[in-house]
Design a protein around this motif. Structure first.
Motif, PDB file in Angstrom:
ATOM      1  N   UNK A 132       0.795  -1.211   0.000  1.00  0.00           N
ATOM      2  CA  UNK A 132       0.000   0.000   0.000  1.00  0.00           C
ATOM      3  C   UNK A 132       0.831   1.265   0.000  1.00  0.00           C
ATOM      4  N   UNK A 133       0.132   2.391   0.053  1.00  0.00           N
ATOM      5  CA  UNK A 133       0.788   3.696  -0.005  1.00  0.00           C
ATOM      6  C   UNK A 133       0.291   4.601   1.111  1.00  0.00           C
ATOM      7  N   UNK A 134       1.158   5.505   1.510  1.00  0.00           N
ATOM      8  CA  UNK A 134       0.808   6.579   2.440  1.00  0.00           C
ATOM      9  C   UNK A 134       1.564   7.829   2.025  1.00  0.00           C
ATOM     10  N   UNK A 135       0.996   8.965   2.346  1.00  0.00           N
ATOM     11  CA  UNK A 135       1.679  10.232   2.113  1.00  0.00           C
ATOM     12  C   UNK A 135       1.777  10.971   3.438  1.00  0.00           C
ATOM     13  N   UNK A 136       2.993  11.132   3.899  1.00  0.00           N
ATOM     14  CA  UNK A 136       3.224  11.884   5.123  1.00  0.00           C
ATOM     15  C   UNK A 136       3.404  13.362   4.802  1.00  0.00           C
ATOM     16  N   UNK A 137       2.882  14.192   5.677  1.00  0.00           N
ATOM     17  CA  UNK A 137       3.039  15.632   5.550  1.00  0.00           C
ATOM     18  C   UNK A 137       3.701  16.182   6.799  1.00  0.00           C
ATOM     19  N   UNK A 138       4.433  17.254   6.621  1.00  0.00           N
ATOM     20  CA  UNK A 138       5.054  17.941   7.745  1.00  0.00           C
ATOM     21  C   UNK A 138       4.829  19.435   7.545  1.00  0.00           C
ATOM     22  N   UNK A 139       4.085  20.020   8.461  1.00  0.00           N
ATOM     23  CA  UNK A 139       3.800  21.449   8.397  1.00  0.00           C
ATOM     24  C   UNK A 139       4.754  22.201   9.312  1.00  0.00           C
ATOM     25  N   UNK A 140       5.382  23.229   8.761  1.00  0.00           N
ATOM     26  CA  UNK A 140       6.351  24.015   9.522  1.00  0.00           C
ATOM     27  C   UNK A 140       5.806  25.398   9.826  1.00  0.00           C
ATOM     28  N   UNK A 141       6.205  25.920  10.957  1.00  0.00           N
ATOM     29  CA  UNK A 141       5.851  27.292  11.327  1.00  0.00           C
ATOM     30  C   UNK A 141       7.020  27.895  12.093  1.00  0.00           C
ATOM     31  N   UNK A 142       7.013  29.209  12.164  1.00  0.00           N
ATOM     32  CA  UNK A 142       8.082  29.887  12.882  1.00  0.00           C
ATOM     33  C   UNK A 142       9.022  30.574  11.919  1.00  0.00           C
ATOM     34  N   UNK A 143      10.255  30.147  11.901  1.00  0.00           N
ATOM     35  CA  UNK A 143      11.280  30.766  11.085  1.00  0.00           C
ATOM     36  C   UNK A 143      11.021  30.513   9.592  1.00  0.00           C
ATOM     37  N   UNK A 144      11.799  31.151   8.748  1.00  0.00           N
ATOM     38  CA  UNK A 144      11.617  31.056   7.304  1.00  0.00           C
ATOM     39  C   UNK A 144      11.858  29.631   6.821  1.00  0.00           C
TER      40      UNK A 144
END
Length: 121
Positions: free
Chosen positions: A16-28
């Motif tokens: 099977x498949x999965x898509x991981x996401x990573x959301x960043x905040x703060x610095x550039x």
């Protein structure tokens, strides 16, 4: 500083498949190289994939051809598309940000809390 939050983990069958996401905040966000690492129970954290500030990518040999890393600077996010998953891919997956590019965890300055990926046989 950078805050990182992973999502997209879960339970999937072999192949099977999965898509991981990573959301960043703060610095550039665009000023950081981004990486994905994973840690299985009883094992050390290991490098999976990384993408440079300019978009060059690198994946470890065990996932080459199956995993793809990408980044979207407009949305302050990095992704890990995982296809043809195997039971040995089971681990907690961590997103990391750093000013230096590399495959060693010590080169990254900021880490998310991780998301669990479980591949059933």
């Amino acid at each position: 500083q950078v805050q990182l939050v992973e999502s997209g983990g879960g339970l999937v069958q072999t192949g099977g498949s999965l898509r991981l996401s990573c959301a960043a905040s703060g610095d550039t966000f665009s000023s950081y190289h981004m990486g994905w690492f994973r840690q299985a129970p009883g094992k050390e954290r290991e490098f999976v994939a990384a993408v440079t500030k300019s978009g060059d990518t690198y994946v470890t040999a065990s996932v080459k051809g199956r995993f793809t890393i990408s980044r979207d600077n407009a949305n302050n996010s990095v992704y890990l598309q995982m296809n043809s998953l195997k039971p040995e891919d089971t681990a907690v997956y961590y997103c990391a940000a750093g000013k230096a590019f590399g495959t060693y965890s010590r080169m990254y300055d900021y880490w998310g809390r991780g998301t669990q990926v479980t591949v059933s046989s």
